[in-house]
Design an enzyme around this catalytic site. Structure first.
Site, short mmCIF file in Angstrom:
data_model
loop_
_atom_site.label_atom_id
_atom_site.label_comp_id
_atom_site.label_asym_id
_atom_site.label_seq_id
_atom_site.Cartn_x
_atom_site.Cartn_y
_atom_site.Cartn_z
N GLY A 131 72.52 62.67 58.66
CA GLY A 131 71.55 63.76 58.75
C GLY A 131 70.41 63.48 57.80
O GLY A 131 69.29 63.15 58.18
N CYS A 135 61.03 86.23 42.45
CA CYS A 135 61.37 86.98 41.25
C CYS A 135 62.72 86.54 40.70
O CYS A 135 63.69 87.30 40.69
CB CYS A 135 61.39 88.47 41.56
SG CYS A 135 59.78 89.02 42.11
C1 LIG Z 1 76.70 67.45 56.41
C2 LIG Z 1 77.47 66.66 57.34
C3 LIG Z 1 76.94 65.47 57.86
C4 LIG Z 1 75.61 64.92 57.46
O1 LIG Z 1 75.56 64.53 56.13
P1 LIG Z 1 74.27 63.79 55.56
O2 LIG Z 1 74.59 63.62 54.12
O3 LIG Z 1 73.12 64.69 55.79
O4 LIG Z 1 74.14 62.50 56.27
C5 LIG Z 1 77.69 64.80 58.79
N1 LIG Z 1 78.90 65.25 59.19
C6 LIG Z 1 79.42 66.39 58.71
C7 LIG Z 1 80.73 66.85 59.21
C8 LIG Z 1 78.74 67.12 57.77
O5 LIG Z 1 79.28 68.24 57.30
#
Ligand SMILES: *Cc1c(COP(=O)(O)O)cnc(C)c1O
Length: 446
Positions: free
Chosen positions: A296, A365
């Site tokens: 991600g 705030c």
């Molecule tokens: C958050 C998450 C990802 C992505 O993680 P990144 O660090 O953004 O690459 C992938 N799989 C699961 C199950 C996650 O919870």
């Protein structure tokens, strides 16, 4: 594309992203503003996709972990790049469906999926659901039976590795709200449980060991533990893993304390994982599974920046200097949540050397409403445009209307031209769902 070329300083001394001058963007769209470089996002999706193609005969899929930044345009790009996505809520799923994303390439995660989210997922025809609870499995099985289908599922397992940015710890007992532990035997029990369900097709395992991880060995170790477990399940249950989801978590650059990894560096991470998969299959005599990864942050994090306008500046003698911007924890809560570090640049004076350490504060705030402390900047003045770098992941997706501030718009830059992907909120949006009970209206009339 060299992903490191996304940010430049042009001959006016202004910061550019994806060929667009940040001062022009600020003028045209106003601030605060999230800006994303489309070329960067595509380059990252492609390098993962192509590496699976060349190193693993295309026997796998990259899933964009859409919680990092979810909006219709992101699903539209992922669809064009022929990758999959993962979603963790009904809302993310709805957004993907609205964008016309193919349901069979959607993987649904979550540690407490609501019954209504599960039925919605089945209604949409979501390809795979990652099971994280026994009763959830019962519900999916019953809903699949009602519909006369067999639903593909994976089991979230916990390999007993806690990864931290540059290190990992192996734990014998697993303390996590996610998944079933290999060590304490619940992962094996749940495997048998899922195999016993008529309307579920148990395909394999999913694990995700953490985020913002640079240590290649933590990922490799997790894959090794997965295979040791897969081999045991073949021996004891006769179950051969068809699919292995290795999760996400690759780290990105926020400040110079982090490694700067280029597109080829990320390729190396994936090659290391694929190498381990091949090695372990040979060692245990297992068929090579269909593999999934779920990056991600590394796809979208460095593709995005946030532009702000500098406002009040407060110097407290012998303490510190606060430079306030027109955003804050409502558009980027990561400092408030985790004391995350960022790099700031004055976009209109990007060629000037930094000369002082300041705290960049937001307008909420809360004393803790900071974007960062000890940020190295030239002497900022009211009206300067400040860019905070690497805000593409977990900023917009974590934004709120705290203090009834408006969540900023997001634009996507392609070949120097920018278009909205998230339009600006208005004050009307803030009160759209407000309601005043009739008796209160009545009382206020008299
Ligand atoms: C958050 C998450 C990802 C992505 O993680 P990144 O660090 O953004 O690459 C992938 N799989 C699961 C199950 C996650 O919870």
């Amino acid at each position: 594309m060299n992903t490191r070329d996304t940010l430049k300083i042009n001959d006016k001394g202004h910061l550019e992203i994806g060929g667009a001058d940040c001062t022009d963007l600020a003028k045209r769209f106003g601030t605060p503003l999230y800006v994303f470089d489309e070329a960067y996002i595509r380059a990252m999706m492609r390098v993962y996709r192509d590496t699976i193609e060349t190193e693993y005969d295309g026997n796998g899929l990259v899933l964009y972990a859409s919680k990092a930044f979810s909006c219709e345009a992101m699903y539209a790009i992922a669809k064009q790049e022929k990758i999959g996505v993962d979603v963790v809520s009904g809302g993310e799923l709805y957004t993907a469906m609205q964008a016309g994303f193919p349901a069979e390439k959607i993987y649904m995660h979550g540690n407490n999926k609501l019954p209504r989210e599960l039925t919605y997922a089945l209604d949409c025809g979501v390809g795979t659901i990652v099971v994280d609870d026994a009763e959830e499995a019962d519900l999916i099985d019953a809903e699949a039976e009602k519909r006369g289908i067999v639903q593909s599922v994976l089991l979230r397992i916990n390999p007993g590795i806690e990864a931290h940015t540059h290190a990992y710890v192996q734990t014998a007992t697993t303390d996590s709200k996610f998944g079933f532990s290999i060590q304490n035997g619940t992962a094996a029990k749940m495997t048998a449980y899922l195999l016993g369900k008529k309307h579920l097709r148990m395909k394999g395992y999913h694990c995700h060991i953490g985020s913002q991880i640079f240590e290649k060995q933590s990922f490799v170790l997790a894959v090794e533990k997965n295979f040791a477990f897969a081999a045991e399940m073949k021996k004891t249950l006769g179950f051969e893993t068809e699919t292995l989801n290795m999760g996400g978590g690759f780290g990105i650059w926020y400040t110079d304390e982090d490694a700067k990894i280029d597109v080829n560096g990320y390729k190396k991470y994936l090659e290391a994982l694929i190498g381990t998969v091949k090695e372990k299959c040979a060692e245990y005599g297992l068929k090579r599974p269909y593999i999934l990864i779920e990056p991600g942050r590394s796809i979208v994090g460095e593709a995005g920046i946030t532009l702000y306008t500098v406002g009040a500046i407060k110097e407290i003698p012998n303490v510190r200097k606060y430079v306030a911007i027109d955003g804050g924890m409502f558009d980027n809560p990561r400092y408030a949540l985790y004391q995350s570090k960022y790099t700031a640049i004055l976009a209109n004076r990007a060629a000037e050397a930094p000369c002082e350490l300041v705290s960049v504060s937001g307008k909420c705030c809360e004393s803790g409403d900071l974007i960062g402390v000890n940020m190295n900047l030239p002497e900022a003045k009211r009206g300067d445009i400040m860019a905070i770098l690497s805000t593409g992941a977990y900023n917009y997706s974590m934004a709120s209307n705290y203090n009834r501030n408006l969540i900023p718009a997001a634009v996507l830059v392609k070949d120097g031209k920018a278009e909205y992907i998230v339009k600006p909120q208005t004050y009307e949006d803030l009160v759209r769902n407000d309601a005043i009970p009739a008796y209160l209206r009545e009382e206020n009339r008299s």
